[in-house]
Design a protein around this motif. Structure first.
Motif, PDB file in Angstrom:
ATOM      1  N   TYR A 140      11.116   8.826   6.873  1.00  0.00           N
ATOM      2  CA  TYR A 140       9.956   8.504   6.022  1.00  0.00           C
ATOM      3  C   TYR A 140       8.814   7.957   6.879  1.00  0.00           C
ATOM      4  O   TYR A 140       7.653   8.376   6.760  1.00  0.00           O
TER       5      TYR A 140
ATOM      6  N   LEU B 177      -0.668  11.314   8.246  1.00  0.00           N
ATOM      7  CA  LEU B 177      -1.460  10.259   7.616  1.00  0.00           C
ATOM      8  C   LEU B 177      -2.611  10.842   6.805  1.00  0.00           C
ATOM      9  O   LEU B 177      -3.165  11.881   7.174  1.00  0.00           O
ATOM     10  N   PRO B 178      -2.966  10.166   5.701  1.00  0.00           N
ATOM     11  CA  PRO B 178      -3.947  10.722   4.764  1.00  0.00           C
ATOM     12  C   PRO B 178      -5.144  11.389   5.454  1.00  0.00           C
ATOM     13  O   PRO B 178      -5.454  12.525   5.157  1.00  0.00           O
ATOM     14  N   VAL B 179      -5.813  10.695   6.346  1.00  0.00           N
ATOM     15  CA  VAL B 179      -6.937  11.332   7.025  1.00  0.00           C
ATOM     16  C   VAL B 179      -6.810  11.015   8.492  1.00  0.00           C
ATOM     17  O   VAL B 179      -7.112   9.917   8.927  1.00  0.00           O
TER      18      VAL B 179
ATOM     19  N   TYR C  51     -10.090  -2.987  -1.069  1.00  0.00           N
ATOM     20  CA  TYR C  51      -9.076  -2.460  -1.993  1.00  0.00           C
ATOM     21  C   TYR C  51      -8.172  -3.586  -2.506  1.00  0.00           C
ATOM     22  O   TYR C  51      -6.948  -3.444  -2.578  1.00  0.00           O
TER      23      TYR C  51
ATOM     24  N   SER D 221     -14.785   5.980   1.194  1.00  0.00           N
ATOM     25  CA  SER D 221     -13.369   6.373   1.195  1.00  0.00           C
ATOM     26  C   SER D 221     -12.760   6.395  -0.204  1.00  0.00           C
ATOM     27  O   SER D 221     -11.708   6.995  -0.416  1.00  0.00           O
TER      28      SER D 221
ATOM     29  N   LYS E   4     -12.835   4.472  -4.579  1.00  0.00           N
ATOM     30  CA  LYS E   4     -13.302   3.413  -5.479  1.00  0.00           C
ATOM     31  C   LYS E   4     -12.186   2.408  -5.751  1.00  0.00           C
ATOM     32  O   LYS E   4     -11.075   2.787  -6.097  1.00  0.00           O
TER      33      LYS E   4
ATOM     34  N   PHE F   9      -9.836   3.277 -13.264  1.00  0.00           N
ATOM     35  CA  PHE F   9      -8.484   3.838 -13.397  1.00  0.00           C
ATOM     36  C   PHE F   9      -8.103   3.972 -14.872  1.00  0.00           C
ATOM     37  O   PHE F   9      -8.584   3.211 -15.708  1.00  0.00           O
TER      38      PHE F   9
ATOM     39  N   ILE G 197      -0.756   4.786 -12.768  1.00  0.00           N
ATOM     40  CA  ILE G 197      -2.206   4.779 -12.971  1.00  0.00           C
ATOM     41  C   ILE G 197      -2.839   5.995 -12.308  1.00  0.00           C
ATOM     42  O   ILE G 197      -2.281   6.559 -11.365  1.00  0.00           O
TER      43      ILE G 197
ATOM     44  N   GLN H  78      -6.871   7.859 -11.224  1.00  0.00           N
ATOM     45  CA  GLN H  78      -8.312   7.591 -11.095  1.00  0.00           C
ATOM     46  C   GLN H  78      -9.112   8.819 -11.476  1.00  0.00           C
ATOM     47  O   GLN H  78      -8.691   9.918 -11.143  1.00  0.00           O
TER      48      GLN H  78
ATOM     49  N   VAL I  15      -8.275   4.128   5.047  1.00  0.00           N
ATOM     50  CA  VAL I  15      -7.145   4.345   4.138  1.00  0.00           C
ATOM     51  C   VAL I  15      -5.836   4.456   4.933  1.00  0.00           C
ATOM     52  O   VAL I  15      -4.817   3.836   4.599  1.00  0.00           O
ATOM     53  N   THR I  16      -5.922   5.210   6.017  1.00  0.00           N
ATOM     54  CA  THR I  16      -4.779   5.349   6.913  1.00  0.00           C
ATOM     55  C   THR I  16      -4.360   3.988   7.459  1.00  0.00           C
ATOM     56  O   THR I  16      -3.187   3.607   7.437  1.00  0.00           O
TER      57      THR I  16
ATOM     58  N   THR J 199      -2.772   1.817   4.849  1.00  0.00           N
ATOM     59  CA  THR J 199      -1.448   2.313   4.444  1.00  0.00           C
ATOM     60  C   THR J 199      -0.379   1.814   5.414  1.00  0.00           C
ATOM     61  O   THR J 199       0.643   1.250   5.007  1.00  0.00           O
TER      62      THR J 199
ATOM     63  N   THR K 152      -3.870   0.749  -5.649  1.00  0.00           N
ATOM     64  CA  THR K 152      -5.255   1.198  -5.887  1.00  0.00           C
ATOM     65  C   THR K 152      -5.878   1.845  -4.652  1.00  0.00           C
ATOM     66  O   THR K 152      -7.014   2.296  -4.695  1.00  0.00           O
TER      67      THR K 152
ATOM     68  N   PRO L  13      -6.601   4.794  -2.170  1.00  0.00           N
ATOM     69  CA  PRO L  13      -6.495   6.251  -2.348  1.00  0.00           C
ATOM     70  C   PRO L  13      -5.640   6.928  -1.276  1.00  0.00           C
ATOM     71  O   PRO L  13      -6.087   7.817  -0.560  1.00  0.00           O
ATOM     72  N   THR L  14      -4.406   6.505  -1.165  1.00  0.00           N
ATOM     73  CA  THR L  14      -3.486   7.114  -0.219  1.00  0.00           C
ATOM     74  C   THR L  14      -2.565   8.071  -0.993  1.00  0.00           C
ATOM     75  O   THR L  14      -2.759   8.281  -2.188  1.00  0.00           O
ATOM     76  N   TYR L  15      -1.557   8.654  -0.343  1.00  0.00           N
ATOM     77  CA  TYR L  15      -0.694   9.626  -1.023  1.00  0.00           C
ATOM     78  C   TYR L  15      -0.049   9.064  -2.291  1.00  0.00           C
ATOM     79  O   TYR L  15       0.465   7.939  -2.291  1.00  0.00           O
TER      80      TYR L  15
ATOM     81  N   ILE M  51       3.772   7.957  -2.163  1.00  0.00           N
ATOM     82  CA  ILE M  51       4.100   6.617  -1.658  1.00  0.00           C
ATOM     83  C   ILE M  51       4.210   5.647  -2.835  1.00  0.00           C
ATOM     84  O   ILE M  51       5.128   4.826  -2.917  1.00  0.00           O
TER      85      ILE M  51
END
Ligand code: HEM
Lengths: 133, 466
Positions: free
Chosen positions: A21, A29-31, A59, A115, A117, A123, A131, A133, B184-185, B188, B249, B251-253, B256
């Motif tokens: 994992y 990774l997301p970006v 966040y 990146s 909200k 939400f 939840i 968005q 975001v990375t 995370t 909240t 905005p990641t995968y 997860i």
């Protein structure tokens, strides 16, 4: 199966799944690898060196004496933020940042803003408790 | 059974002494931070909140970490009946940690930050901490020798030591641009590591408290039982996979978050077990209430229940949406680190430091006052944070939204209650720590105590308070 063997099997399964994992996440990774403007990098550095996170959240994560700053860039605009940083407030100290440092912070806050909200009002809650968005 | 030489073993006791000092320091900074909530701009020029918060949080986190290390290193020797593998490593590890912690606290005072939440010192200082932790790992593995047929607490200690090292290193991945470039990375991975790290030190402390419980009951059936292992594996499963509930909240995968939500709910099993066992827990508690160490185990049990209940609610994304970013999170964090971690460590401290040349009995009254003051004021402290959190949660979801500063003004009554309860709690803790440290200090200067030999499997009986 002997209980001792079963324990080892469960532990090994968990550890291998966890490692998989983790590794999977690091590699997807997301970006990743998107080149980031120099100002943003510098802004992050100024943010960390002044420990803004002790009073502010991004966040929703950080200290709680000040407001969440995830979307402050669009909410307040650069001029307003600049004014705040130049003078400080009753609670927030004046960090005596120079012009470049403030610009870098602004670039960083703009980058965070873009990146996503963080406002909980954006939400919706599903019946199964998740939840969206 | 080899007799243990008391002098050597007290090095591990020194970890607890250092930890208790850090608790005192951390409480002082907590109160300072609480005052800054009440008096806007208090100490803004010299010691603003961005210095005081990490001074508080790092002091108390190192109270927990040093205390947990001291507990494991002492109980490990009692468990194996042998001396620790290397006294040199034991001493070096302690020295490394003490010097690193001093350097960390100084770096905050002079405003030198690495600026990551919780580990807010310059990242270079993570290096000695990593080295110190590797020493801990080596000494542990070499001392245990064989991991076959070990009770659950040995599994927990090993898990805690290995996973702390892993997650601590993971929390520094941000020094590579690959992990840091995108917010975001970055967040995370940061919260993946933090979420599991807390689980790691919990493993060390829960493991030690199970050892202590066996020691008080004078039998080891529980720590070899199936239920002990089922609870351990549930804990490990959560340690590994529930960390996503910190970042619902972000905005990641989505996967997860779904994994975390599902995994977090398995803790319902632990909650259910506590409720089912309530009656028998109370009767055992009554039987052992005269033991100082046991009293802390009881109050920690109550806090396991309260914290788990709150945590389960907060792990439901739809509820987390309200509580996230409010003082309900602080209530959860401090509820767990004080109510569970600190009380369990105090139980352990009374057991380990009991082994001095002086009795605790003359301090009975001080102890009783401290115990009740700390326990009751913690509840008020916790409720006032939840109260503040509820009002902020309502504000976060309201449209139109009043100014942040106006909302904070509304929270003032809760912050006043928080500060008063915090002062009472600090007084309570100081009353509890006082006899522990005083006896240690006096005995240190009394030569004969150093030569005392310890024999038998369970060297020290926990001190009686009545
Ligand atoms: C054993 C005692 C204590 C422990 C283990 C402890 C632990 C912690 C932890 C882990 C945090 C970080 C919370 C988070 O990020 O969610 C924190 C924050 C804080 N604590 Fe404590 N604490 C203790 C006692 C106190 C006391 C007595 C006070 C005094 C009122 C206090 C005041 C604060 C304040 C003001 C914050 C910062 C909240 C914010 O971020 O705005 N703490 N504490």
């Amino acid at each position: 199966m002997a209980p001792e063997k079963l324990k080892h099997l469960i532990a090994a399964t968990l550890v291998i799944t966890f490692l998989y994992y983790s590794l999977h996440l690091y590699l997807s990774l997301p970006v990743k690898g998107i080149p980031v403007a120099n100002g943003v990098q510098k802004g992050k550095k100024v943010w960390q060196q002044n420990n803004c996170t002790a009073c502010h959240q991004i966040y929703g994560l950080g200290g709680y004496l000040g407001p969440d700053l995830t979307n402050s860039y669009t909410l307040r605009g650069p001029a307003y933020i600049k004014a705040f940083l130049q003078t400080g407030t009753e609670v927030m100290p004046n960090f005596h940042l120079n012009e470049q440092e403030i610009d870098a912070l602004l670039a960083y806050l703009q980058n965070i803003d873009a990146s996503g909200k963080a406002d909980p009002r954006t939400f919706t809650i599903n019946t199964n408790g998740t939840i969206e968005q | 059974m080899v007799p243990l030489n008391n002098k050597k073993r007290t090095v591990s006791g020194l970890y607890i002494v250092a930890a208790l000092l850090l608790l005192g320091i951390g409480l002082f900074w907590g109160l300072t931070g609480g005052l800054q909530y009440l008096i806007p701009g208090f100490l803004k020029e010299s010691l603003s909140f961005e210095k005081v918060r990490p001074l508080h949080v790092s002091s108390v986190v190192f109270w927990i970490i040093l205390g947990a290390m001291g507990a494991v290193l002492t109980y490990l020797q009692q468990h194996t009946g042998r001396q620790i593998y290397s006294h040199l490593i034991l001493k070096m590890q302690l020295l490394i940690f003490i010097f690193s912690i001093i350097a960390i606290l100084i770096s905050y005072c002079i405003g030198m930050f690495g600026g990551r939440e919780y580990w807010e010192y310059p990242p270079l200082l993570a290096l000695p901490i990593t080295i110190g932790w590797i020493f801990f790992l080596i000494n542990f593995i070499k001392s245990v020798k064989s991991f076959r047929k070990q009770p659950v607490y040995v599994w927990m200690w090993l898990t805690g030591i290995v996973f702390f090292l892993f997650t601590f290193l993971e929390s520094y991945l941000w020094i590579f641009p690959y992990f840091r470039n995108n917010i975001v990375t970055d967040m995370t991975v940061q919260w993946k590591s933090y979420g599991s790290m807390v689980g790691s030190w919990n493993m060390l402390i829960y493991g030690s408290s199970i050892f202590l419980m066996d020691k008080i009951n004078n039998n080891k059936t529980y720590s070899h039982s199936n239920i002990a292992f089922i609870l351990y594996f549930t804990g490990l499963f959560n340690l590994m996979f529930n960390w996503g509930h910190h970042i619902y909240t972000l905005p990641t995968y989505a996967y997860i978050k779904h994994i975390s939500y599902a995994v977090s709910m398995t803790e319902l099993f632990i909650l259910g077990r506590i409720i089912l066992k309530w009656k028998s827990s109370v009767s055992i508690a009554k039987k052992n209430f005269h033991l100082a160490a046991y009293r802390f185990l009881i109050v920690a049990d109550v806090w396991v229940f309260l914290t788990l209940l709150l945590a389960l609610f907060m792990s439901i994304p739809g509820i987390n949406l309200y509580t996230h970013g409010t003082h309900i999170t602080v209530a959860h964090t401090m509820g767990a680190t004080i109510g569970i971690n600190s009380f369990l460590l105090l139980a352990i401290a009374f057991d380990i430091l009991n082994d001095t040349c002086r009795s605790f009995v003359p301090y009975k009254k001080i102890f009783n006052n401290g115990y009740w003051l700390a326990s009751i004021s913690l509840l008020v402290f916790w409720i006032s944070l939840i109260g503040a959190g509820i009002i902020k949660a309502k504000w976060q979801l309201s449209t139109p939204q009043t100014l942040f500063s106006d909302m904070m003004l509304k929270l003032r009554p809760f912050f006043i209650a928080f500060f008063i309860a915090g002062t009472a709690m600090t007084t309570g803790f100081l009353l509890i720590i006082y006899p522990l440290l005083k006896n240690q200090l006096l005995c240190y200067f009394k030569k004969n105590s150093k030569e005392k030999k310890i024999t038998g499997y369970y060297p020290s009986a926990t001190f009686r308070i009545e």
